[in-house]
Design a protein around this motif. Sequence first.
Motif, mmCIF file in Angstrom:
data_model
loop_
_atom_site.group_PDB
_atom_site.id
_atom_site.type_symbol
_atom_site.label_atom_id
_atom_site.label_comp_id
_atom_site.label_asym_id
_atom_site.label_seq_id
_atom_site.Cartn_x
_atom_site.Cartn_y
_atom_site.Cartn_z
ATOM 1 N N PRO A 14 0.802 -1.190 0.122
ATOM 2 C CA PRO A 14 -0.053 -0.072 -0.067
ATOM 3 C C PRO A 14 0.985 1.351 0.058
ATOM 4 O O PRO A 14 0.593 2.211 -0.578
ATOM 5 N N GLU A 15 1.936 1.400 0.692
ATOM 6 C CA GLU A 15 2.851 2.431 0.779
ATOM 7 C C GLU A 15 3.722 2.889 -0.657
ATOM 8 O O GLU A 15 4.112 3.859 -0.552
ATOM 9 N N ASP A 16 3.363 2.130 -1.670
ATOM 10 C CA ASP A 16 3.762 2.159 -3.025
ATOM 11 C C ASP A 16 2.986 3.292 -3.767
ATOM 12 O O ASP A 16 3.259 3.822 -4.807
ATOM 13 N N SER A 17 1.833 3.642 -3.051
ATOM 14 C CA SER A 17 0.674 4.510 -3.820
ATOM 15 C C SER A 17 0.829 5.869 -3.612
ATOM 16 O O SER A 17 1.570 6.240 -2.703
ATOM 17 N N TYR A 18 0.714 6.543 -4.611
ATOM 18 C CA TYR A 18 0.788 7.911 -4.589
ATOM 19 C C TYR A 18 -0.634 8.634 -4.552
ATOM 20 O O TYR A 18 -0.870 9.856 -4.272
ATOM 21 N N GLN A 19 -1.765 7.769 -4.246
ATOM 22 C CA GLN A 19 -3.132 8.166 -3.992
ATOM 23 C C GLN A 19 -3.448 8.230 -2.395
ATOM 24 O O GLN A 19 -2.672 7.459 -1.712
ATOM 25 N N THR A 36 0.180 4.010 -8.674
ATOM 26 C CA THR A 36 1.513 3.439 -8.089
ATOM 27 C C THR A 36 2.392 4.027 -9.303
ATOM 28 O O THR A 36 3.648 4.186 -8.753
ATOM 29 N N HIS A 37 1.899 4.851 -10.205
ATOM 30 C CA HIS A 37 2.804 5.581 -11.432
ATOM 31 C C HIS A 37 3.690 4.382 -12.121
ATOM 32 O O HIS A 37 4.897 4.809 -12.374
ATOM 33 N N THR A 38 3.170 3.057 -12.202
ATOM 34 C CA THR A 38 3.897 2.119 -12.541
ATOM 35 C C THR A 38 3.796 1.332 -14.032
ATOM 36 O O THR A 38 2.543 1.394 -14.157
ATOM 37 N N ILE A 39 4.536 1.021 -14.689
ATOM 38 C CA ILE A 39 4.421 -0.012 -15.765
ATOM 39 C C ILE A 39 5.040 -1.142 -15.261
ATOM 40 O O ILE A 39 6.307 -1.147 -15.298
ATOM 41 N N THR A 40 4.363 -2.466 -15.325
ATOM 42 C CA THR A 40 4.951 -3.590 -14.880
ATOM 43 C C THR A 40 5.039 -4.515 -16.056
ATOM 44 O O THR A 40 4.172 -4.979 -16.661
ATOM 45 N N CYS A 41 6.037 -5.236 -15.972
ATOM 46 C CA CYS A 41 6.362 -6.178 -16.897
ATOM 47 C C CYS A 41 6.227 -7.539 -16.294
ATOM 48 O O CYS A 41 7.310 -7.822 -15.330
ATOM 49 N N LEU A 44 9.395 -9.008 -14.060
ATOM 50 C CA LEU A 44 10.847 -8.768 -14.832
ATOM 51 C C LEU A 44 11.465 -7.861 -14.528
ATOM 52 O O LEU A 44 12.417 -7.395 -14.324
ATOM 53 N N TRP A 45 10.532 -6.687 -14.611
ATOM 54 C CA TRP A 45 10.877 -5.177 -14.427
ATOM 55 C C TRP A 45 9.775 -4.272 -14.177
ATOM 56 O O TRP A 45 8.729 -4.538 -14.323
ATOM 57 N N THR A 46 10.176 -3.067 -13.526
ATOM 58 C CA THR A 46 9.125 -1.892 -13.422
ATOM 59 C C THR A 46 9.690 -0.717 -13.817
ATOM 60 O O THR A 46 10.934 -0.350 -13.378
ATOM 61 N N LEU A 47 8.782 0.113 -14.453
ATOM 62 C CA LEU A 47 9.159 1.216 -15.015
ATOM 63 C C LEU A 47 8.344 2.372 -14.124
ATOM 64 O O LEU A 47 7.000 2.263 -14.342
ATOM 65 N N GLY A 48 9.137 3.401 -13.586
ATOM 66 C CA GLY A 48 8.332 4.289 -12.814
ATOM 67 C C GLY A 48 7.855 3.795 -11.482
ATOM 68 O O GLY A 48 8.187 2.979 -10.954
ATOM 69 N N GLY A 49 7.581 5.049 -10.861
ATOM 70 C CA GLY A 49 7.109 4.646 -9.325
ATOM 71 C C GLY A 49 8.345 4.415 -8.484
ATOM 72 O O GLY A 49 9.290 4.648 -8.534
ATOM 73 N N LYS A 50 7.560 4.167 -7.089
ATOM 74 C CA LYS A 50 8.828 3.922 -6.121
ATOM 75 C C LYS A 50 9.620 2.892 -6.379
ATOM 76 O O LYS A 50 10.785 2.594 -5.508
ATOM 77 N N GLN A 51 9.295 1.701 -7.093
ATOM 78 C CA GLN A 51 10.236 0.595 -7.388
ATOM 79 C C GLN A 51 11.029 0.736 -8.967
ATOM 80 O O GLN A 51 11.217 -0.476 -9.320
ATOM 81 N N ASN A 52 11.145 1.851 -9.482
ATOM 82 C CA ASN A 52 11.527 2.018 -10.651
ATOM 83 C C ASN A 52 13.033 1.030 -10.909
ATOM 84 O O ASN A 52 13.781 1.281 -10.090
ATOM 85 N N ASP A 53 13.086 0.611 -11.974
ATOM 86 C CA ASP A 53 14.412 -0.307 -12.325
ATOM 87 C C ASP A 53 15.032 0.359 -13.219
ATOM 88 O O ASP A 53 16.327 -0.115 -13.496
ATOM 89 N N PHE A 54 14.880 1.517 -13.845
ATOM 90 C CA PHE A 54 15.462 2.130 -14.857
ATOM 91 C C PHE A 54 16.090 3.561 -14.782
ATOM 92 O O PHE A 54 15.552 4.336 -13.804
ATOM 93 N N THR A 96 10.433 8.103 -17.032
ATOM 94 C CA THR A 96 10.204 7.467 -15.695
ATOM 95 C C THR A 96 9.309 8.332 -14.817
ATOM 96 O O THR A 96 8.899 7.723 -13.983
ATOM 97 N N GLY A 97 9.195 9.557 -15.238
ATOM 98 C CA GLY A 97 8.432 10.345 -14.344
ATOM 99 C C GLY A 97 6.963 10.665 -14.758
ATOM 100 O O GLY A 97 6.341 11.813 -14.361
ATOM 101 N N PHE A 98 6.321 9.778 -15.400
ATOM 102 C CA PHE A 98 5.110 9.659 -16.117
ATOM 103 C C PHE A 98 4.040 9.639 -14.623
ATOM 104 O O PHE A 98 4.627 9.122 -13.617
ATOM 105 N N LYS A 99 2.980 10.387 -14.600
ATOM 106 C CA LYS A 99 2.247 10.341 -13.458
ATOM 107 C C LYS A 99 0.674 10.008 -13.729
ATOM 108 O O LYS A 99 0.089 10.508 -14.818
ATOM 109 N N TRP A 100 -0.141 9.096 -12.985
ATOM 110 C CA TRP A 100 -1.375 9.011 -13.172
ATOM 111 C C TRP A 100 -1.726 8.389 -14.691
ATOM 112 O O TRP A 100 -2.827 8.668 -15.170
#
Length: 592
Positions: A242-247, A283-288, A296-306, A315-319
């Motif tokens: 839950p703490e990964d959320s920006y909402q 969470t502002h994330t794109i997940t593969c 495999l990887w996360t793009l954006g958000g608090k767990q960003n791998d890139f 990587t700074g896209f939002k909502w």
Amino acid sequence: MRLNSWFGRNRNDQPCKRVGLRRLIPILILGIGALSLFYHYALPHLFRLRFHLGLSRYDLGFYGFAPSQRYHSFNEQSPIVQISPAGAKCDQRYTFLAPRGDSVEHPGPMIIDAKGELVWMKNNWGTTQDFKVQHYKGQDYLSYWQGDEEDGHGRGSWYMLDSKYTPQYIITPAGELEGDLHDIQITVNDTAILSIYEPIPANLTSVGGPEEGWLYEGVVQEIDIESGELLFEWRSSHTYPPEDSYQELAGKGHERTLGFDYFHMNSVDKDDQGRYLVSGRHTHTITCIDSNGEVLWTLGGKQNDFTDLSEGVATGFKWQHDARWHGENQITLFDNMVNGAAFNTEASRGLWLELDLPAREAKVSQRYDHPLGIMTVSQGNLQVLDTGNVLVGWGHSSAFTEFSHDGEVVCDTHFGASAYFNFGRIVSYRVMKGSWVGTPDTLPDIAMVGDSVFVSWNGATEVDSWVLEVWDGENIENMTFNAVDKVERSGFETRIPFPSDDGISYYRVAAINAKGEVLGRTEIYSPQQAVAEDTSFGPPLGVTAIMLFSLVCLLYGLYYAVSRRKAHIGALYQLVRSKEDDSDSERGGSSV
């Protein structure tokens, strides 16, 4: 004589001061209250307005928030669109959208052509979203979600309609879950990938919520369309806490029916390698995810791998919405940059990203910005056309724009007044382009108004012309009709002048395709069935009426204020005769 005797009490007179203060206090209280109401209720709406130089009468709202077209032969109405720039070369295929909002009389799925003319529409109950053409077992189907919307997600099913607009498949998730409104993707393997929201118990103390709270979990399912068998499932809570959320929690999470929507999954996709792509808006994330359910990887958000090679844009896209694969290492998405009723200075945009997966680096290959700098607070999509152009649907803002691959505007279409885009009076979750052949199993519709026949056929895409046929008057049991006029199809509804021959008893209209073949005919009608002319035919002028009413009120208010001010000044400075004046008058003298 003392001059002040003519003006009553002087400014140092204490009783006058007390009377003035007593009058001032309620005025001051009323003023503070009015300012408070203005600040909390009027000012936020004023910030939503998008006035600027160069707006047309359409965009200023002279024809309403959502200008619409009514028909004589068809009971529904469709948007009147504005296309720019002049001479725009829009993709000539059909546009698929599902308008809804306070200014939409009958929401539901809708097809329009490149000129904005209605092709087909359906008045659905509840909410309709994600309307598009998809391929299944070598055949084209119209697909959309329909159901009830609550708390930002949906509870319903997906429908697949054939070329006759008949539902052939109704898709629901595996198990006891309900389908969410955000996405369905039919794969090349003839399976369906579904988006689902499920309330689950969760400890929300990490975000300031209850220990025994409720969370809306994003669930991805891939199912076999024919059998409903579950082939794959992934859950957001297994990767994102839950703490990964920006909402903001905003009081949610205490009840099962009002869970904390921390992830908000709004798109799912799958490539030919079996990799799933999931967009989590909050969470502002794109997940593969691979076929085994491993991230495999996360793009954006608090767990960003890139590492971002584009100054934070990649990587700074939002909502965001609508993340899609394009080859092995490229994705597109719609970057909202803003959420809900909150506004900032950054506009929404479409993004095309290139990923170096081994090096975990991301960069912007191309971006697509609306000329007006639209801030889309919800919804939206980006579709790459097979021509190389890119179509961006602006979601909460009633517009869609076609760009060249390099980001130049080719065609910009509004189906609502742009000055009021941020009010969401008419919206469409997504807007898509595609080819479609519709052959409805209904009959064409006609209406005779005055000395003309108006004809339409909801959903028929192959009509090239209309032929007016009249009865020869000989055998009523085995009627023979003769063609008396042929008119080229002109938009959704075509006008055919009716002959002035008083001897016509019955008539009908035939739909003809480009090969000269009859596709269908209307029922038989009599000229006596003509309807009265609709004097209200045309676009509404509601916003104009509101503006005129507001102007009259403003002018009256100014007049009233000025007239009251003059009366007040006159009352303050009345001439008052003193006793000395009276004495002088009696003596026949003057004090001056």
